[in-house]
Write a protein that holds these residues in place. Structure first.
Motif, PDB file in Angstrom:
ATOM      1  N   GLU A 171       5.674  10.439   6.225  1.00 26.07           N
ATOM      2  CA  GLU A 171       6.096   9.024   6.031  1.00 26.07           C
ATOM      3  C   GLU A 171       7.302   8.803   5.277  1.00 26.07           C
ATOM      4  OE1 GLU A 171       2.193   6.809   5.461  1.00 26.07           O
ATOM      5  OE2 GLU A 171       1.889   8.617   4.377  1.00 26.07           O
TER       6      GLU A 171
ATOM      7  N   ARG B 161      -4.620   4.928  -5.755  1.00 25.43           N
ATOM      8  CA  ARG B 161      -5.486   6.236  -5.810  1.00 25.43           C
ATOM      9  C   ARG B 161      -5.927   6.310  -7.085  1.00 25.43           C
ATOM     10  NH1 ARG B 161      -5.411   8.455  -0.909  1.00 25.43           N
ATOM     11  NH2 ARG B 161      -6.802  10.311  -1.410  1.00 25.43           N
TER      12      ARG B 161
ATOM     13  N   ASP C 285       0.799  -1.043  -0.127  1.00 25.28           N
ATOM     14  CA  ASP C 285      -0.062  -0.156  -0.060  1.00 25.28           C
ATOM     15  C   ASP C 285       0.833   1.218  -0.028  1.00 25.28           C
ATOM     16  OD1 ASP C 285      -2.559  -1.283  -0.188  1.00 25.28           O
ATOM     17  OD2 ASP C 285      -2.635  -1.528   1.841  1.00 25.28           O
ATOM     18  N   SER C 286       1.937   1.228  -0.837  1.00 29.05           N
ATOM     19  CA  SER C 286       2.717   2.589  -1.060  1.00 29.05           C
ATOM     20  C   SER C 286       2.647   3.075  -2.284  1.00 29.05           C
ATOM     21  CB  SER C 286       4.169   2.189  -0.383  1.00 29.05           C
ATOM     22  OG  SER C 286       4.627   1.453  -1.532  1.00 29.05           O
TER      23      SER C 286
ATOM     24  N   THR D  35      -6.792  14.203  -6.092  1.00 32.45           N
ATOM     25  CA  THR D  35      -6.518  14.461  -4.713  1.00 32.45           C
ATOM     26  C   THR D  35      -5.530  13.408  -4.364  1.00 32.45           C
ATOM     27  OG1 THR D  35      -8.604  15.609  -4.083  1.00 32.45           O
ATOM     28  CG2 THR D  35      -7.168  14.974  -2.308  1.00 32.45           C
ATOM     29  N   TRP D  36      -4.449  13.920  -3.803  1.00 28.23           N
ATOM     30  CA  TRP D  36      -3.238  12.986  -3.354  1.00 28.23           C
ATOM     31  C   TRP D  36      -2.917  13.055  -1.746  1.00 28.23           C
ATOM     32  CZ3 TRP D  36      -2.364   9.718  -7.168  1.00 28.23           C
ATOM     33  CH2 TRP D  36      -2.525  10.151  -8.504  1.00 28.23           C
ATOM     34  N   GLU D  37      -2.492  11.961  -1.439  1.00 31.08           N
ATOM     35  CA  GLU D  37      -2.320  11.894   0.074  1.00 31.08           C
ATOM     36  C   GLU D  37      -0.990  12.556   0.313  1.00 31.08           C
ATOM     37  OE1 GLU D  37      -1.816   8.342   3.501  1.00 31.08           O
ATOM     38  OE2 GLU D  37      -2.447   7.848   1.545  1.00 31.08           O
ATOM     39  N   ASP D  38      -0.882  13.219   1.277  1.00 33.05           N
ATOM     40  CA  ASP D  38       0.487  13.976   1.661  1.00 33.05           C
ATOM     41  C   ASP D  38       1.311  12.865   2.388  1.00 33.05           C
ATOM     42  OD1 ASP D  38       2.512  15.628   2.613  1.00 33.05           O
ATOM     43  OD2 ASP D  38       1.441  16.702   3.801  1.00 33.05           O
ATOM     44  N   HIS D  39       2.401  12.739   1.814  1.00 36.80           N
ATOM     45  CA  HIS D  39       3.417  11.578   2.590  1.00 36.80           C
ATOM     46  C   HIS D  39       4.620  12.209   3.141  1.00 36.80           C
ATOM     47  CE1 HIS D  39       1.290   8.547   0.363  1.00 36.80           C
ATOM     48  NE2 HIS D  39       1.677   8.864  -0.852  1.00 36.80           N
TER      49      HIS D  39
ATOM     50  N   ASP E 219       0.956   5.052  -4.926  1.00 32.04           N
ATOM     51  CA  ASP E 219      -0.412   5.933  -5.125  1.00 32.04           C
ATOM     52  C   ASP E 219      -0.902   5.822  -6.560  1.00 32.04           C
ATOM     53  OD1 ASP E 219      -0.047   7.188  -2.562  1.00 32.04           O
ATOM     54  OD2 ASP E 219       1.212   8.680  -3.402  1.00 32.04           O
TER      55      ASP E 219
ATOM     56  N   TYR F 194       8.624   6.004   2.257  1.00 34.97           N
ATOM     57  CA  TYR F 194       8.528   6.607   0.976  1.00 34.97           C
ATOM     58  C   TYR F 194       9.981   6.621   0.700  1.00 34.97           C
ATOM     59  CZ  TYR F 194       3.699   6.140   0.516  1.00 34.97           C
ATOM     60  OH  TYR F 194       2.434   5.697   0.670  1.00 34.97           O
TER      61      TYR F 194
END
Length: 468
Positions: free
Chosen positions: A315, A101, A45-46, A308-312, A48, A319
């Motif tokens: 993390e 995503r 689950d890394s 819309t994208w997740e802020d990494h 996107d 990544y």
């Protein structure tokens, strides 16, 4: 019991031998197999953005630019001329470990009118998959029924590769861990071939898609809908774009739009991204390193605008491999830029700004010619008045330069990097046993990139002339 243990031990030895044989002899193509096996190494689950398609995807869409510019963790899960049925099974395999995503399908292979691909492409687009029902299904649709056994028993294809074996077959990451340990499936094409701009005008006309390609195109759309995966179909620009291909893409666009899937043919407005076909193409179908950067930046802007994208940012450890992949790419671009410098004074000045991750080796040839530029360069690093004779070399790393002379072991200087060694002796400058000495009259300079573990450039400077 003893007999049982004997046969158990024998079976274990046989299994280990067979696994070792497979590891060494199996195919390790970077344009198909390895992009799949490396995908399995991505943390769960890394990913996107999952990018599917053929070489039009993995040479035109650069995941590390998307990561650097947009914070999108993308992966090119592609192979050579990957037909839509193989992209379909790549997709099914990918969702076993990843929850992207967005899925991008690069649509070039919709134009390919083939029921089956050639043997090499069957191997490249199937053999990387782990043993599973999915892999078996992929094999069945990729090869004619009367050849299922031939391709299914993989050792039949690779058992006689004795003469083709290389060091990379025996070592992990194809003997290039600096590249492959953080690889995201992308191949940066450093070739540049000028082309005329394509003159196709999209008039809205259509042409049929080859039935098998259309079948799996629709299967990909349906699977994404079933899994709740947003899908975007794109066509990357290419110099060889034709009227007939435009018509096939228009048909594909109608199918996508009827299913509520966005379809963007970037050939329709390639001028807006500033493409210059005299520099941005490597061949009729693929971008050069200059072109893929422009296109990927344009694609990144589109993705940020429409999704819309997740802020990494919190993390970074998870990544870190994307950071490492970008670092490799950044070094490779710096190395390419250095290799294009043709003025000796500019070249020497550039060496001072390479930083600690580069080792610069300067070694005079048997005769020097006029070498005032390099003599001054060496003096500026505190060496004093370097002798105009053989028997020495100079090592520069960062701003520190040292003089090296012959050791009791016969060479001047050596440093190991994994299995390979960088060596300087009176016959030349060697990396991985290859001599990078470029001339006898002048001073040889080898720039070694310790991050990418590769020779960034090798030249001989005589007077104000650079020889490569």
């Amino acid at each position: 019991m003893k007999r049982f243990l004997y046969f158990l031990g024998l079976a274990g030895m046989l299994a280990v031998s067979l696994l070792g044989f497979r590891r060494v002899f199996s195919f390790k193509y970077g344009d198909g197999i390895y992009s799949v096996t490396t995908f399995y190494e991505q943390e769960e689950d890394s990913v996107d953005l999952l990018i599917l398609g053929s070489s039009h995807a993995y040479q035109n869409i650069n995941p590390v630019i998307l990561w650097k510019d947009a914070g999108i963790a993308a992966y090119d899960l592609c192979g050579s001329i990957t037909p839509l049925w193989n992209s379909y099974y790549f997709l099914k395999e990918a969702v076993k470990t990843q929850s992207p995503r967005l899925v991008i399908l690069e649509a070039y292979c919709l134009t390919q009118p083939y029921e089956y691909m050639d043997d090499s492409r069957i191997i490249k687009n199937v053999y990387g998959l782990k043993p599973s029902e999915n892999k078996l299904d992929a094999l069945k649709v990729s090869a004619p029924e009367d050849r299922w056994v031939e391709f299914g028993l993989e050792y039949i294809q690779y058992h006689n590769r004795y003469s083709a074996l290389e060091a990379a077959d025996f070592r992990p990451y194809q003997d290039d861990p600096a590249f492959y340990s953080s690889w995201k499936g992308f191949g940066n094409n450093f070739g540049v071939i000028p082309y005329e701009a394509p003159q196709v005008v999209n008039d809205g006309s259509t042409a049929p898609i080859y039935p098998k390609q259309q079948e799996y195109y629709e299967k990909i759309i349906a699977f994404c809908k079933e899994e709740g995966l947003p899908l975007l179909v794109v066509v990357s620009p290419y110099a060889g774009y034709t009227q007939g291909e435009m018509q096939v893409y228009n048909t594909a666009k109608q199918i996508a739009q009827a299913a509520g899937v966005p379809f963007v043919n970037f050939n329709d407005d390639y001028n807006e991204m500033g493409l210059d076909w005299s520099t941005d193409a490597a061949d009729p179908n693929h971008f050069s390193y200059l072109g893929n950067k422009k296109f990927t930046e344009t694609l990144g802007e589109y993705l940020l605008e429409h999704y819309t994208w997740e802020d990494h940012s919190a993390e970074r450890e998870k990544y870190a491999s994307w950071d490492a992949a970008y670092d490799y790419y950044d070094h490779s671009m710096r190395n390419k830029a250095l290799s294009l410098v043709t003025d000796a004074a500019t070249y020497l000045a550039t060496l001072d700004f390479l930083g600690e991750e580069y080792i610069v080796i300067l070694e005079p040839g048997a005769t020097f010619g006029a070498w005032d530029l390099t003599k001054t360069f060496i003096q500026n690093h505190g060496i004093g008045d370097p002798p105009e004779q053989g028997g020495q070399a100079w090592i520069l790393q960062g701003q520190t330069m040292e003089t090296v002379t012959k050791t009791p072991y016969g060479y001047y200087w050596a440093q190991r990097f994994g299995k390979n060694e960088l060596v300087v002796d009176d016959s030349g400058i060697y990396w991985n046993r290859k001599n990078y000495k470029k001339g006898d009259n002048g001073i040889n300079i080898v720039v070694f990139d310790t991050r990418n573990q590769t020779v960034a450039d090798a030249v001989c400077i005589t007077e104000n002339t650079i020889v490569r």
